[in-house]
Design an enzyme around this catalytic site. Structure first.
Site, PDB file in Angstrom:
ATOM      1  N   HIS A 148       0.837  -1.199   0.000  1.00  0.00           N
ATOM      2  CA  HIS A 148       0.000   0.000   0.000  1.00  0.00           C
ATOM      3  C   HIS A 148       0.869   1.244   0.000  1.00  0.00           C
ATOM      4  CE1 HIS A 148       0.950   0.449   4.243  1.00  0.00           C
ATOM      5  NE2 HIS A 148       0.446  -0.732   4.514  1.00  0.00           N
TER       6      HIS A 148
HETATM    7  P1  TYD Z   1      -2.429  -2.747   7.661  1.00  0.00           P
HETATM    8  O1  TYD Z   1      -1.722  -1.443   7.782  1.00  0.00           O
HETATM    9  O2  TYD Z   1      -3.394  -2.931   6.534  1.00  0.00           O
HETATM   10  O3  TYD Z   1      -1.335  -3.904   7.640  1.00  0.00           O
HETATM   11  P2  TYD Z   1      -0.544  -4.517   6.410  1.00  0.00           P
HETATM   12  O4  TYD Z   1      -0.551  -3.470   5.353  1.00  0.00           O
HETATM   13  O5  TYD Z   1       0.827  -4.821   6.953  1.00  0.00           O
HETATM   14  O6  TYD Z   1      -1.274  -5.759   6.026  1.00  0.00           O
HETATM   15  O7  TYD Z   1      -3.144  -3.040   9.038  1.00  0.00           O
HETATM   16  C1  TYD Z   1      -3.938  -4.197   9.230  1.00  0.00           C
HETATM   17  C2  TYD Z   1      -5.180  -3.796   9.989  1.00  0.00           C
HETATM   18  O8  TYD Z   1      -4.820  -3.354  11.298  1.00  0.00           O
HETATM   19  C3  TYD Z   1      -5.924  -2.643   9.345  1.00  0.00           C
HETATM   20  O9  TYD Z   1      -6.927  -3.102   8.501  1.00  0.00           O
HETATM   21  C4  TYD Z   1      -6.490  -1.886  10.537  1.00  0.00           C
HETATM   22  C5  TYD Z   1      -5.619  -2.229  11.689  1.00  0.00           C
HETATM   23  N1  TYD Z   1      -4.719  -1.122  12.124  1.00  0.00           N
HETATM   24  C6  TYD Z   1      -5.153  -0.230  13.068  1.00  0.00           C
HETATM   25  O10 TYD Z   1      -6.294  -0.309  13.555  1.00  0.00           O
HETATM   26  N2  TYD Z   1      -4.293   0.740  13.514  1.00  0.00           N
HETATM   27  C7  TYD Z   1      -3.049   0.874  13.008  1.00  0.00           C
HETATM   28  O11 TYD Z   1      -2.286   1.775  13.424  1.00  0.00           O
HETATM   29  C8  TYD Z   1      -2.614  -0.041  11.993  1.00  0.00           C
HETATM   30  C9  TYD Z   1      -1.247   0.066  11.384  1.00  0.00           C
HETATM   31  C10 TYD Z   1      -3.476  -1.020  11.580  1.00  0.00           C
END
Ligand code: TYD
Length: 138
Positions: free
Chosen positions: A52
């Site tokens: 992303h």
């Molecule tokens: P995400 O940033 O999508 O992780 P990755 O890109 O590594 O797969 O985060 C996964 C989920 O965690 C996201 O859908 C919502 C939650 N989240 C939060 O609630 N707060 C945060 O600070 C982060 C980073 C994620």
């Protein structure tokens, strides 16, 4: 922003036979005010995450334990940073596509962010990222 704006930052390291110590300070080693800290752990070995871009959030990533690769992409160029020392940080400005690949078993990625969690700050579709980049909207 381009991949040339992504920087490895060498953190202080106090070596000691009883164990080493490193630290980070906001607006010093980390070039922004820290609004959020999170960590990624229990990742199966070899797994990838985080395809992303952020519209506004700046990031600082430390491989607290183990190793992984951070691949950044500005739509023209890609760069791979091998993170395998807990005294290196990777600064990623906003507006770049990034993925974390090749997690080693038991690795821990510590991440600092410049804004609170906001789902609408994410661009999760690579084609949309390319369109936004082309129109200079990210
Ligand atoms: P995400 O940033 O999508 O992780 P990755 O890109 O590594 O797969 O985060 C996964 C989920 O965690 C996201 O859908 C919502 C939650 N989240 C939060 O609630 N707060 C945060 O600070 C982060 C980073 C994620």
């Amino acid at each position: 922003m381009t991949v040339e704006d992504v920087k490895i930052i060498h953190l202080p390291k106090f070596t000691n036979p009883k164990g080493n110590l490193s630290f980070v300070e906001q607006l010093n080693h980390i070039p922004f005010e820290i609004k959020r800290t999170y960590w990624i752990y229990d990742v199966p070995g070899g797994e990838s995450r985080g395809g992303h871009a952020f519209k506004n959030n700046e990031e600082f990533i430390v491989a607290l334990s183990g190793a992984f690769d951070v691949v950044v992409d500005d739509s023209q160029q890609q760069k791979r940073f091998v993170m395998n020392r807990s005294y290196y940080g990777l600064y990623i400005p906003s507006g770049l596509w990034r993925e974390i690949e090749n997690f080693s078993t038991n690795s821990v990625a510590l991440e600092f962010g410049s804004i609170h969690y906001q789902e609408d700050d994410y661009v999760r579709d690579y084609e949309e990222f390319l369109r936004l980049k082309e129109d200079h909207l990210i």
